[in-house]
Design a protein around this motif. Sequence first.
Motif, PDB file in Angstrom:
ATOM      1  N   ARG A  11       0.762  -0.775   0.465  1.00  9.16           N
ATOM      2  CA  ARG A  11      -0.019   0.195  -0.019  1.00  9.16           C
ATOM      3  C   ARG A  11       0.705   1.549   0.532  1.00  9.16           C
ATOM      4  N   CYS A  13       1.585   3.713  -2.424  1.00  9.19           N
ATOM      5  CA  CYS A  13       0.585   4.361  -2.288  1.00  9.19           C
ATOM      6  C   CYS A  13      -0.642   4.298  -2.749  1.00  9.19           C
ATOM      7  N   ARG A  15      -3.301   3.301  -4.714  1.00  7.90           N
ATOM      8  CA  ARG A  15      -3.885   2.670  -5.444  1.00  7.90           C
ATOM      9  C   ARG A  15      -4.052   1.253  -4.451  1.00  7.90           C
ATOM     10  N   ASN A  16      -3.373   1.285  -3.102  1.00 11.23           N
ATOM     11  CA  ASN A  16      -3.993   0.647  -2.205  1.00 11.23           C
ATOM     12  C   ASN A  16      -4.505  -1.089  -3.186  1.00 11.23           C
ATOM     13  N   VAL A  19      -1.341  -5.819  -2.945  1.00 15.29           N
ATOM     14  CA  VAL A  19      -0.845  -7.617  -2.998  1.00 15.29           C
ATOM     15  C   VAL A  19       0.648  -8.051  -2.162  1.00 15.29           C
ATOM     16  N   ARG A  21       3.919  -8.896  -3.484  1.00 15.17           N
ATOM     17  CA  ARG A  21       5.054  -8.621  -4.434  1.00 15.17           C
ATOM     18  C   ARG A  21       5.931  -9.326  -4.058  1.00 15.17           C
ATOM     19  N   GLY A  27       1.111  -5.164  -9.182  1.00 15.44           N
ATOM     20  CA  GLY A  27      -0.363  -4.458  -8.617  1.00 15.44           C
ATOM     21  C   GLY A  27      -0.264  -3.484 -10.163  1.00 15.44           C
ATOM     22  N   PHE A  28      -1.175  -2.292  -9.545  1.00 15.18           N
ATOM     23  CA  PHE A  28      -1.380  -1.738 -10.934  1.00 15.18           C
ATOM     24  C   PHE A  28       0.008  -0.752 -11.247  1.00 15.18           C
ATOM     25  N   CYS A  29       1.503  -1.061 -10.718  1.00 20.20           N
ATOM     26  CA  CYS A  29       2.518  -0.531 -11.366  1.00 20.20           C
ATOM     27  C   CYS A  29       3.394  -1.579 -11.729  1.00 20.20           C
ATOM     28  N   SER A  65       3.031   4.904 -10.574  1.00 15.60           N
ATOM     29  CA  SER A  65       1.940   4.566  -9.799  1.00 15.60           C
ATOM     30  C   SER A  65       0.959   5.033 -10.806  1.00 15.60           C
ATOM     31  N   HIS A 112       7.225   3.229  -5.563  1.00 20.82           N
ATOM     32  CA  HIS A 112       7.120   1.948  -5.540  1.00 20.82           C
ATOM     33  C   HIS A 112       8.047   0.856  -5.066  1.00 20.82           C
TER      34      HIS A 112
HETATM   35  S1  SF4 Z   1       0.605   0.401  -7.581  1.00 24.22           S
HETATM   36 FE1  SF4 Z   1       2.582  -0.336  -7.056  1.00 24.22          FE
HETATM   37  S2  SF4 Z   1       3.249   0.650  -5.145  1.00 24.22           S
HETATM   38 FE2  SF4 Z   1       1.544   1.600  -5.500  1.00 24.22          FE
HETATM   39  S3  SF4 Z   1      -0.377  -0.130  -3.870  1.00 24.22           S
HETATM   40 FE3  SF4 Z   1      -0.093  -0.986  -5.728  1.00 24.22          FE
HETATM   41  S4  SF4 Z   1       1.708  -2.168  -6.525  1.00 24.22           S
HETATM   42 FE4  SF4 Z   1       2.198  -1.180  -4.390  1.00 24.22          FE
END
Ligand code: SF4
Length: 301
Positions: A11, A13, A15-16, A19, A21, A27-29, A65, A112
């Motif tokens: 979390r 950023c 986008r929360n 996941v 990693r 996630g989004f990034c 992000s 990120h």
């Molecule tokens: S976009 Fe990347 S840095 Fe942002 S919360 Fe999702 S996984 Fe984490």
Amino acid sequence: MKNEFMLKNCRLCARNCSVNRIEGKTGFCRSTDKLKIARAALHQWEEPCISGNRGSGTVFFTSCSLDCVFCQNHCISQENSGREISIKRLSEIFLELQDQKAHNINLVTPTHFVPQIIEAIKGARDMGLTLPVVYNTSSYDNIETIRALEGYVDIYLPDLKYYNDKYAIKYSKVKNYFNTASKAIEEMVRQTGKPVFDDKGMMKKGVIIRHMMLPGLLFDSKKVIDYIYNKYGDKVYISLMNQYTPYNKASQYPEINKKLSKKHYDGLINYALELGVKNGFIQEEGTCSESFIPPFDNTGV
Ligand code: SF4
């Protein structure tokens, strides 16, 4: 351990994604726990108190992000260019930039990778890193992420891109931008206090808030300046940028598929001056040239 946890339930950023990693989930990034960078070199095109005469030791991280339709660095932010490196290698890169006489270490789009960056700074300091560390962000950082950086970052270089979230949704594909960014910046200013410069005019500590003006958004840009100046007065520097160029997918948005008008940029500068802003930076005409975008060819990686 705390830093590892930040990647287990990411979390970092707003986008929360939540996941893990460390298990390779993304996630989004699209970033796992492996650091990835596309360039580490001296860079001349930051504000004068950051670039100085020798350059800023800039490290460009892969991914982002945000998803800005006009991103000038889209080959690394959205198209995944770059090379995976270890945390130890990042520490070494910081020291190599120090050996090249960089004025500072400048982390570009670092959000990120904050847990790994903190470990790399600790390692580099153990090996002799003494330069100030600059955190150069879109500001879509959760406040806990900025809190974790206390003691590791000396200078914050956050964007404040939009006041009205409808533009953030449209042009950067991100919700709740202003609220997230303004809270993150509040924590940055709490950490650094007033700007501090050395006897050569190089910033050693402080916050410079950047705002790149987009075509047609003079009203929103004025709101951004109002917010910054009413909240912080001269406690921060404001950097008004005119380097907008319609890169990437901007052609799909006719209203921003053009260069910024000089009249609008001058209008924003005058507005800031009339408001009383004294601590600021502006860009000269011609800053929107492609030559200001460095090659993302793994130099220094
Ligand atoms: S976009 Fe990347 S840095 Fe942002 S919360 Fe999702 S996984 Fe984490």
